[in-house]
Write a protein that holds these residues in place. Sequence first.
Motif, PDB file in Angstrom:
ATOM      1  N   TRP A   1      10.256  -4.545  11.586  1.00 49.48           N
ATOM      2  CA  TRP A   1      10.676  -4.083  10.253  1.00 49.48           C
ATOM      3  C   TRP A   1       9.515  -4.166   9.268  1.00 49.48           C
ATOM      4  O   TRP A   1       9.295  -3.245   8.480  1.00 49.48           O
ATOM      5  N   VAL A   2       8.753  -5.255   9.315  1.00 52.03           N
ATOM      6  CA  VAL A   2       7.617  -5.391   8.411  1.00 52.03           C
ATOM      7  C   VAL A   2       6.566  -4.335   8.720  1.00 52.03           C
ATOM      8  O   VAL A   2       6.020  -3.686   7.813  1.00 52.03           O
ATOM      9  N   ARG A   3       6.283  -4.108  10.004  1.00 49.67           N
ATOM     10  CA  ARG A   3       5.319  -3.082  10.383  1.00 49.67           C
ATOM     11  C   ARG A   3       5.761  -1.696   9.902  1.00 49.67           C
ATOM     12  O   ARG A   3       4.964  -0.926   9.343  1.00 49.67           O
ATOM     13  N   GLU A   4       7.021  -1.398  10.124  1.00 47.07           N
ATOM     14  CA  GLU A   4       7.531  -0.081   9.725  1.00 47.07           C
ATOM     15  C   GLU A   4       7.503   0.084   8.218  1.00 47.07           C
ATOM     16  O   GLU A   4       7.168   1.162   7.698  1.00 47.07           O
ATOM     17  N   SER A   5       7.819  -0.986   7.489  1.00 45.25           N
ATOM     18  CA  SER A   5       7.806  -0.925   6.022  1.00 45.25           C
ATOM     19  C   SER A   5       6.389  -0.652   5.523  1.00 45.25           C
ATOM     20  O   SER A   5       6.175   0.204   4.664  1.00 45.25           O
TER      21      SER A   5
ATOM     22  N   VAL B   1       6.566   0.057  -5.936  1.00 44.87           N
ATOM     23  CA  VAL B   1       6.014  -1.296  -5.857  1.00 44.87           C
ATOM     24  C   VAL B   1       5.306  -1.508  -4.521  1.00 44.87           C
ATOM     25  O   VAL B   1       4.249  -2.141  -4.454  1.00 44.87           O
ATOM     26  N   LEU B   2       5.877  -0.968  -3.454  1.00 46.10           N
ATOM     27  CA  LEU B   2       5.263  -1.098  -2.133  1.00 46.10           C
ATOM     28  C   LEU B   2       3.854  -0.521  -2.133  1.00 46.10           C
ATOM     29  O   LEU B   2       2.905  -1.137  -1.599  1.00 46.10           O
ATOM     30  N   ASP B   3       3.675   0.650  -2.736  1.00 49.32           N
ATOM     31  CA  ASP B   3       2.353   1.286  -2.775  1.00 49.32           C
ATOM     32  C   ASP B   3       1.378   0.491  -3.633  1.00 49.32           C
ATOM     33  O   ASP B   3       0.212   0.294  -3.264  1.00 49.32           O
TER      34      ASP B   3
ATOM     35  N   PHE C   1       7.423  -9.618  -1.857  1.00 52.29           N
ATOM     36  CA  PHE C   1       8.203  -8.400  -2.095  1.00 52.29           C
ATOM     37  C   PHE C   1       9.009  -8.027  -0.852  1.00 52.29           C
ATOM     38  O   PHE C   1      10.202  -7.703  -0.943  1.00 52.29           O
ATOM     39  N   LEU C   2       8.386  -8.083   0.321  1.00 50.29           N
ATOM     40  CA  LEU C   2       9.102  -7.765   1.549  1.00 50.29           C
ATOM     41  C   LEU C   2      10.230  -8.769   1.808  1.00 50.29           C
ATOM     42  O   LEU C   2      11.332  -8.393   2.229  1.00 50.29           O
TER      43      LEU C   2
ATOM     44  N   PRO D   1      12.292  -0.966   1.024  1.00 49.29           N
ATOM     45  CA  PRO D   1      11.090  -1.312   0.251  1.00 49.29           C
ATOM     46  C   PRO D   1      10.417  -0.128  -0.442  1.00 49.29           C
ATOM     47  O   PRO D   1       9.602  -0.334  -1.343  1.00 49.29           O
ATOM     48  N   THR D   2      10.723   1.101  -0.035  1.00 54.79           N
ATOM     49  CA  THR D   2      10.072   2.248  -0.665  1.00 54.79           C
ATOM     50  C   THR D   2      10.735   2.657  -1.972  1.00 54.79           C
ATOM     51  O   THR D   2      10.199   3.520  -2.685  1.00 54.79           O
TER      52      THR D   2
END
Length: 361
Positions: free
Chosen positions: A73-77, A162-164, A191-192, A202-203
């Motif tokens: 999930w973290v990798r995909e996010s 925020v993710l970016d 944040f994650l 997260p996006t």
Amino acid sequence: MTTIPLFALRRATLVSLALALSAPAALHARTKQRRAAVQAADTATEPAAYGAREDVMRFADEAAQRQGLEADWVRESLSRARFVPTVARLIMPPPAGTAKNWAAYRGRFVEPKRIRAGLAFWQDNERWLQLAEERYGVPPAIVVGIVGVETIYGQQTGGFRVLDALATLSFDFPTGRRDRSAFFRSELENFLLMCRKESLDPTLPLGSYAGAMGLPQFMPSSVLKYGIDFDGDGHVDLHSSAADVIGSVANYLAAFGWERGGPTHFGVAAPVEVRDRALLLVPDILPSFSRDEFAERGAVLDEPGRAWDGKLALVELSNGDAAPSYYAGTGNFYAITRYNWSSYYAMAVIELGEAVRRQRR
């Protein structure tokens, strides 16, 4: 509000339902326009593909292990994060030689638009402001001042994903200033974690170029540490719940030493002697001197200040080519600077809140 409420983001219908649940149509339009402008500026060239970078995926695995998150999930996010050139530009300091000017800084924040908006915010949320003062000891004017300076009560909460923003500053922090990438990697990790706890995509959350979110512009670590579900609905919503915003700001200040019933500052005439003035300025805004030590160095406090038993700091605010302004800051003044490490910021918060309070008479 101008950004999508965090509690609404969890819904399976994602963007369409989130937009339907946000503020009125005019605010929707402004949010979309701001976001479109950012995207137009930042997609002129092919964005960096963070999912293809070994260092980013290594960070993903390490963050997942530290926080007990699913590595996939973290990798995909993080693979959906993109480099934003505007973020890298905005994080840079102002040009060298830019003179500070308290009068000009004050004019940006203590002005009719914010005062009117602050009056409406206070009137609409008086019971939450009173409850926050009862629980945390922070007066309504200080909370109102902070929310007004930060976002004009939700009118300017930021249009960057925020993710970016956090990924850009974590993995492509610009050269030319002190490297803060470690700080932003920590915030990205928080944040994650926040998104996973709240079941958020997260996006979707929007914020400032530095990754701050909501009406009070909390960084992710502050949301996790100091965010309060003040209205008791089961969610910490700093985008659309004024109650949660008020409770969280008050809780933050209390955690950083706000003294119930105490003043923020006193009037003072700074020492005439340069050496005495310099000695009082050495600790910057950390309260370090008694009233007697002020007097010994030639600093003349106003009458309330001469009766104060606590420690004081000599606060100097430059006014460009004009003479500086001086104040004697207390521990409460220092507490406000823990929200934003600037004496100019703290004084703007105090004076905006006081201007709104006077309008309520």
